[in-house]
Design an enzyme around this catalytic site. Structure first.
Site, PDB file in Angstrom:
ATOM      1  N   ASP A 255       0.892  -1.448   0.048  1.00  0.00           N
ATOM      2  CA  ASP A 255       0.199  -0.070   0.114  1.00  0.00           C
ATOM      3  C   ASP A 255       0.375   1.415   0.231  1.00  0.00           C
ATOM      4  O   ASP A 255       1.899   1.407   0.321  1.00  0.00           O
ATOM      5  CB  ASP A 255      -1.159  -0.373   1.449  1.00  0.00           C
ATOM      6  CG  ASP A 255      -1.703   0.925   1.143  1.00  0.00           C
ATOM      7  OD1 ASP A 255      -2.278   1.579   0.710  1.00  0.00           O
ATOM      8  OD2 ASP A 255      -2.095   1.530   2.182  1.00  0.00           O
TER       9      ASP A 255
ATOM     10  N   ASP B  28      -1.800  -0.984   6.165  1.00  0.00           N
ATOM     11  CA  ASP B  28      -1.960  -0.684   7.101  1.00  0.00           C
ATOM     12  C   ASP B  28      -2.896  -1.493   8.232  1.00  0.00           C
ATOM     13  O   ASP B  28      -3.527  -1.091   9.479  1.00  0.00           O
ATOM     14  CB  ASP B  28      -2.623   0.695   7.363  1.00  0.00           C
ATOM     15  CG  ASP B  28      -3.823   0.674   6.768  1.00  0.00           C
ATOM     16  OD1 ASP B  28      -4.734  -0.401   6.501  1.00  0.00           O
ATOM     17  OD2 ASP B  28      -4.596   1.560   6.596  1.00  0.00           O
TER      18      ASP B  28
ATOM     19  N   ASP C 157      -6.947  -2.194   4.540  1.00  0.00           N
ATOM     20  CA  ASP C 157      -6.102  -3.594   3.461  1.00  0.00           C
ATOM     21  C   ASP C 157      -6.268  -5.329   3.506  1.00  0.00           C
ATOM     22  O   ASP C 157      -5.772  -5.927   3.447  1.00  0.00           O
ATOM     23  CB  ASP C 157      -4.856  -3.543   3.239  1.00  0.00           C
ATOM     24  CG  ASP C 157      -4.514  -2.067   3.072  1.00  0.00           C
ATOM     25  OD1 ASP C 157      -5.176  -1.409   1.518  1.00  0.00           O
ATOM     26  OD2 ASP C 157      -3.726  -1.446   3.355  1.00  0.00           O
TER      27      ASP C 157
END
Length: 649
Positions: free
Chosen positions: A351, A543, A547
């Site tokens: 991410d 995180d 996600d």
């Protein structure tokens, strides 16, 4: 083949279940030396007996006197093992190492090899002592983590602070933490500021300075002044309680290697016992000068060598050492299986926001046109004081000298920005649509800026702009470089942020493959596409909140900054307790070092045992070689596993 399993519950403070191997190997606090006394007694008596035998110093030292002497030398180290073997047999587990060592050494006494019988059991006992010392050392890092468990909380009740157990504090109550004390529960800081040592939780020695209303976590140590905290989680729901539970159960998830060795030992050991019986009796039918005593001696050697101690001890110890080393570095693996899985990773998907960037808006550039920068920012800040938008907060962090300006008649224009009066001048703050609707020309240079941009006009004239961007983490660039160095070249960035911003960050970090503007389900689809190629072993770093689906779908899910994220702890396989992406590289290196040491031990143990087994069956090895093949190799394997505690990555 069963071996004492290291149970992390043994590490709980004041636990009633103290770690013990058997009656002769118990390790109590303040009495460590006592555990060595039986081995010392046996060693001294063995040396005296061998010396008397060799020099023939005492003619009377023969017959029943010699038998009694060596029996007395045998009992301190042999009795606990025989007792453990008998207890295992009563439970239905016959083929344990205790059974093998008991049969082999008692057999040595039966054929008159008294010194060798004592020596085998003595060296085995010494090996167990070394093993216990190695286990205690290996679990030291995890024990240090468990020691952060707070013991009491000073809670404000009935007009005064009273000391109670953290388990008895309710959400919303106010607690006080004095200098040097551990914060007992998760909460919100009520004091103006605090300096906290979070090393036990995050592996970071640098103190963490926080301001009022910031989150604080149980287990952190207050460094500077008395602070007050409002409790937001009950103790059993606090981050530290979840992490402790995670660590305590980490060894429950065995690696495939560990599971294979344990299953192999269960089959291997009884086979060797029956082979030893065959070595004793089968030659009778094929050898002309068959001597029962000689072949029994060979069979006993065979039994001693066959004990797979080195494998069953050192492999779990190796993985345990890896888990401990990772914990020391602020990395939590949910089990040994993920140490193994991490070594196979060849594709890393990450991410952007909160992983390689800080997830906090900062001013990147201020461009004032026709105004000096300070005055320009005073006008802008006066307007942004009326807004609660994250971009407004970033602008208000700017340090402008002089008096603060005050904005009046501020109105919000939906989807465009703000309009108001500052120092008698009309000020517009917002996007290009706001400028266009008020017939204000915007320089073309702003069109090439991909980050968030705030345009400002004063009295119908364009006055400048401010570029707001999410900052890269300090170690973001070095993380990508380090990943390439460890052989992970297939790196992909997936983000919900604008694609233009995502591409710019990817370019800065030298990541070739990046996609922005993705929803959580879009990220999941991208990972599923990668998984269709079975050669891809994927780790995803996120995180741990939005996600979560991708973390669960990846071969290894890695959560960043998982200390405060319940979802991270529940979903991820590996938790980086700081916000440092470089810790991912360290996790990979620790995993590879652990696997390397485990395989070194497997090859060492099998190699030496096979050689000495063949020599023993052929009559070319004595009990002394057998002792080396069993206890000696086990000690070497243990020492090799302990190296993990001294490594740096």
């Amino acid at each position: 083949m069963k071996k004492k399993k290291v149970n992390l519950r043994d590490l709980k403070p004041n636990s009633e279940e103290q770690h013990s191997h058997d009656d002769g190997h118990d390790h109590g606090d303040g009495s460590a030396f006592k555990t060595y006394i039986p081995a010392i007694i046996s060693f001294v008596m063995l040396m005296v007996g061998i010396a008397v035998d060799y020099f023939d110093a005492i003619p009377q030292f023969e017959g029943w006197i010699r038998v009694v002497w060596y029996t007395l030398a045998y009992i301190p180290v042999g009795f606990p093992v025989i007792k453990e073997g008998w207890n295992s047999i009563k439970k239905g587990d016959v083929f344990t190492e205790f059974f093998l060592m008991s049969i082999a050494t008692i057999g040595a006494f039966i054929i008159g090899e008294y010194p060798e019988g004592v020596a085998v059991m003595l060296f085995y006992a010494v090996g167990e002592l070394f093993q216990n010392a190695a286990v205690n050392r290996a679990k030291g890092n995890i024990k240090a983590l468990l020691d952060v468990r707070p013991k009491e909380a000073n809670v404000f009740r009935d007009g005064d602070y009273v000391s109670v157990s953290p388990e008895n504090v309710n959400i919303g109550e106010k607690i006080q933490i004095r200098v040097g004390e551990k914060i007992p529960l998760d909460g919100i800081l009520l004091s103006e500021k605090a300096s906290l040592n979070t090393a036990a939780l995050t592996g970071e020695s640098k103190p963490d300075s926080i301001q009022k209303e910031a989150k604080v976590y149980a287990g952190s140590i207050n460094l500077e002044s008395v602070i007050e905290v409002e409790v937001t989680n009950k103790f059993e729901d606090s981050s530290i309680a979840r992490i402790l539970d995670l660590v305590q159960n980490a060894t429950a998830r065995k690696s495939k290697t560990e599971l294979f060795i344990r299953q192999f030992a269960r089959i291997y050991t009884p086979i060797v016992v029956f082979l030893a019986i065959g070595v004793t009796f089968i030659p009778y039918f094929f050898v002309d000068d068959y001597v029962f005593r000689d072949w029994l001696y060979r069979a006993l050697i065979f039994l001693v060598i066959s004990c797979p101690c080195a494998l069953v001890i050192s492999i779990p110890l190796g993985y345990f050492g890896g888990l401990g080393a990772a914990s020391k570095n602020g990395i939590l693996f949910k089990g040994a299986s993920f140490l193994d899985a991490m070594t196979k990773i060849n594709t890393l998907v990450m991410d952007k926001t909160g992983t390689v960037t800080k997830g906090v808006f900062k001013i990147k550039e201020v461009k004032a046109i026709g105004w000096n920068e300070t005055e320009f920012m005073q006008y802008l800040m006066a307007m942004e004081e009326q807004s609660t938008h994250p971009i407004a907060k970033a602008i208000l962090e700017y340090k402008a000298e002089g008096e603060d300006f005050e904005a009046t008649e501020v109105s919000e224009i939906a989807g465009k920005g703000l309009k108001g009066i500052v120092n008698g001048k009309t000020v517009l703050v917002g996007n290009k649509a706001l400028m266009t609707s008020n017939n204000i020309d915007v320089p073309t240079e702003t069109e090439s800026i991909v980050e968030s941009i705030v345009l400002v006009a004063i009295d119908d004239q364009f006055a400048g702009y401010v570029v707001i961007a999410d900052e890269l983490k300090e170690d973001a660039k070095e993380t990508i470089t380090a990943l390439h160095k460890v052989g992970i070249n297939n790196i992909m960035m997936l983000s919900g942020d604008k694609d233009s911003i995502t591409q710019q960050v990817a370019k800065e970090l030298n990541i070739a493959n990046a996609k922005g503007g993705l929803l959580p389900e879009d990220k999941l689809n991208e990972v599923e596409i990668l998984k269709k190629n079975f050669e891809n072993k994927i780790a995803f770093i996120g995180d741990g909140i939005n996600d979560a689906p991708v973390l669960a779908a990846s071969n290894v899910g890695i959560a960043m900054g998982g200390l405060g994220s319940d979802v991270a702890i529940e979903t991820a396989d590996v938790i980086i307790q700081t916000d440092q992406p470089s810790k991912v590289v360290r996790a990979i290196k620790i995993s590879r070092s652990t696997r390397k040491i485990v395989w070194q031990n497997i090859i060492l143990a099998f190699g030496v045992k096979v050689i000495v087994l063949i020599l023993g069956a052929g009559g070319l090895a004595t009990m002394w070689e057998a002792v080396f093949a069993d206890v000696g190799v086990a000690l070497l394997a243990i020492l090799n596993a302990v190296r993990l505690q001294r490594m740096s990555w």
